[in-house]
Design an enzyme around this catalytic site. Structure first.
Site, PDB file in Angstrom:
ATOM      1  N   HIS A   1      25.020  85.306 107.530  1.00  0.00           N
ATOM      2  CA  HIS A   1      23.677  85.625 107.055  1.00  0.00           C
ATOM      3  C   HIS A   1      22.611  84.850 107.839  1.00  0.00           C
ATOM      4  CE1 HIS A   1      23.142  81.717 105.093  1.00  0.00           C
ATOM      5  NE2 HIS A   1      24.388  81.833 104.669  1.00  0.00           N
TER       6      HIS A   1
ATOM      7  N   GLU B   1      30.617  82.604  99.250  1.00  0.00           N
ATOM      8  CA  GLU B   1      30.779  81.244  99.753  1.00  0.00           C
ATOM      9  C   GLU B   1      31.404  80.355  98.671  1.00  0.00           C
ATOM     10  OE1 GLU B   1      31.546  79.345 101.950  1.00  0.00           O
ATOM     11  OE2 GLU B   1      29.731  78.874 103.114  1.00  0.00           O
TER      12      GLU B   1
END
Length: 219
Positions: free
Chosen positions: A19, A95
């Protein structure tokens, strides 16, 4: 290198996109799934668009699959718009939760919790931040997410948008490398990597931490 070409000859390619930046990224603050779920910064949005442009130009992508966290979804949505696809979410790409370390820099975490940090760097079974998720757990769910994509999109190219911990794990598994290598890979914000999986079981890392598409973005 064009990562989409790696899917030729019947292999399946996972193009791995980290990202774009959030407000925490330039400060190198720990940002997992247990924190504030930050959105992309203005720089991060520009990075996401730059990655989307190069992905659209390089060749066919069959699917865009993202972590459910906001920064990853925003990055994936930029690519999906360019590619004419919908973003699919896979919880396995989330994550790790870094517990009490969330929002700290690594230096701060090391200073406040030196023994705990040393244990975490030494073993994938160590729990970060008192109650976070181990990298052994991350590896299990990342591998399951990978296997789902390989089964669903055999012989095609899939864009996987996730986080540094998960993407390092996928690359480590592709290389058959020990857990310590997680901390020896640099994956910049909005960087591209690619792994090709052949039908015969062969695995090849074709691209690692490519940021060439961000050159114009940071002039």
């Amino acid at each position: 290198m064009n990562p989409a070409r790696a899917a030729q000859g019947g292999s399946t390619t996972l193009v791995l996109l980290r990202h774009g930046e959030t407000a925490l990224t330039p400060e190198k603050r720990i940002s997992g799934s247990g924190g504030s779920d930050p959105e992309l910064s203005e720089t991060g949005l520009r990075q996401a668009e730059a990655a989307a442009r190069v992905l659209a130009a390089r060749g066919p992508v069959r699917a865009v699959v993202s972590s459910p966290l906001r920064r990853a979804r925003q990055t994936a949505e930029a690519a999906a718009r360019r590619l004419g696809l919908e973003v699919q979410v896979d919880e396995g790409l989330t994550e790790a939760d870094f517990g009490a370390w969330e929002g700290l820099t690594f230096a701060e975490a090391r200073e406040r919790h030196p023994a705990e940090m040393a244990a975490w760097l030494a073993s994938p079974k160590a729990v970060p931040g008192g109650n976070g998720e181990t990298f052994a757990s991350v590896a299990r769910r990342a591998a399951l997410a990978r296997d789902r994509l390989l089964a669903r999109y055999e012989g095609q190219t899939v864009l996987v948008v996730s986080h540094v911990g998960v993407l390092r794990t996928l690359l480590r598994l592709a290389l058959g490398a020990p857990p310590a290598t997680l901390f020896r890979m640099d994956l910049a914000a909005a960087s591209l990597s690619a792994v090709s999986y052949s039908r015969s079981g062969g695995v090849s890392v074709r691209l690692l931490n490519d940021t060439s598409h961000l050159t114009d973005d940071h002039r």
